[in-house]
Design a protein around this motif. Structure first.
Motif: not given
Length: 204
Positions: A114-123
Motif C-alpha cells: 500500500n505505498e500508493e495509500k501513504s500520503p507521505g509517499i504521494k507528495i
C-alpha cells in the motif's frame, strides 16, 4: 508460511579436507555438513546444480528440506552457504537438523504494501528501509516467507516499528528488549515544500 519443502539426495563423505573438496567440485558435487540435534556432524556431498538452483529460486534459508543420505531421510534447515566470489557457484553448505518441535533462528525478509495509500509517499516522500530482514525465533515447520508491513495512511516523519505487525503464532523477534524501527517515511526537498504549502493553505 514457508516455501514448499523439497528433497535432495546426498552421499556420505569418507574423506574431508581441501583436496577432497576440490575433487568433489570437479565431479559436480559440493561438500556439506549436517549438524545439531545432539548428534555427531555428518559430512555429505550434494549435487552442485541442484543446490545452486534452490539458492537462486529464493527462500533457501527459510525452507525446511529433506536430505536423503543413503536412504536415511533427515529434515534440515540451511544455516550457511558459501559462493565462489568469482564464478558464483556454491562451494559449501551447512545444514541444521530439525524436527517438528524444533525452534530455529532465521533472517526473514521484510515486504511493504500500500505505498500508493501513504500520503507521505504521494507528495514525494520516500520509504527509508532500516531493516531489509528481521531475525526471528520460529518453529522450524512454520517459518514465514516474509513479514509484511502496511504503509496505508503513513505521513512524512512516521516510523514503522516491529509492534506494527502481528507475527505468526509461536514467532518472536530476537531483539526483544525494544520496539525497534523497521522503516521510516522521509521527506525529500520537494515533498517538504509541498507539505509546508499545504500547512500554510490550511492555516489561511
Amino acid at each position: 508460511m514457508s516455501n514448499a519443502s523439497y528433497e535432495l539426495k546426498a552421499q556420505t563423505r569418507e574423506r574431508v579436507g581441501k583436496g577432497s573438496s576440490r575433487e568433489l567440485r570437479r565431479n559436480g558435487l559440493i561438500p556439506a555438513v549436517i549438524y545439531g540435534d545432539k548428534k555427531a556432524p555428518l559430512s555429505i556431498a550434494l549435487s552442485t546444480k541442484e543446490v545452486t538452483q534452490r539458492i537462486h529460486a529464493g527462500g533457501f534459508m527459510t525452507t525446511v528440506a529433506t536430505i536423503d543420505v543413503n536412504g536415511e531421510k533427515i529434515s534440515v534447515l540451511p544455516k550457511e552457504y558459501q559462493l565462489d566470489p568469482v564464478r558464483d557457484f556454491t562451494m559449501h553448505v551447512d545444514f541444521l537438523r530439525v524436527s517438528a518441535d524444533s525452534k530455529v533462528t532465521v533472517q526473514v525478509p521484510v515486504h511493504f504494501i500500500n505505498e500508493e495509500k501513504s500520503p507521505g509517499i504521494k507528495i514525494g516522500g520516500m520509504l527509508n528501509i532500516v531493516r531489509h530482514e528481521i531475525e526471528l525465533h520460529c518453529p522450524a515447520n512454520a517459518i514465514p516467507d516474509a513479514i509484511t508491513f502496511d504503509l496505508d495512511g503513513l505521513k512524512i516523519g512516521d516510523s514503522i516499528h516491529i509492534s506494527h505487525v502481528k507475527l505468526p503464532k509461536g514467532t518472536s523477534p530476537v531483539i526483544a528488549d525494544r520496539d525497534f524501527t523497521v522503516a521510516t517515511i522521509v521527506g525529500t526537498a520537494a515533498a517538504k515544500e509541498e507539505e509546508a504549502a499545504e500547512g500554510e493553505a490550511s492555516a489561511e
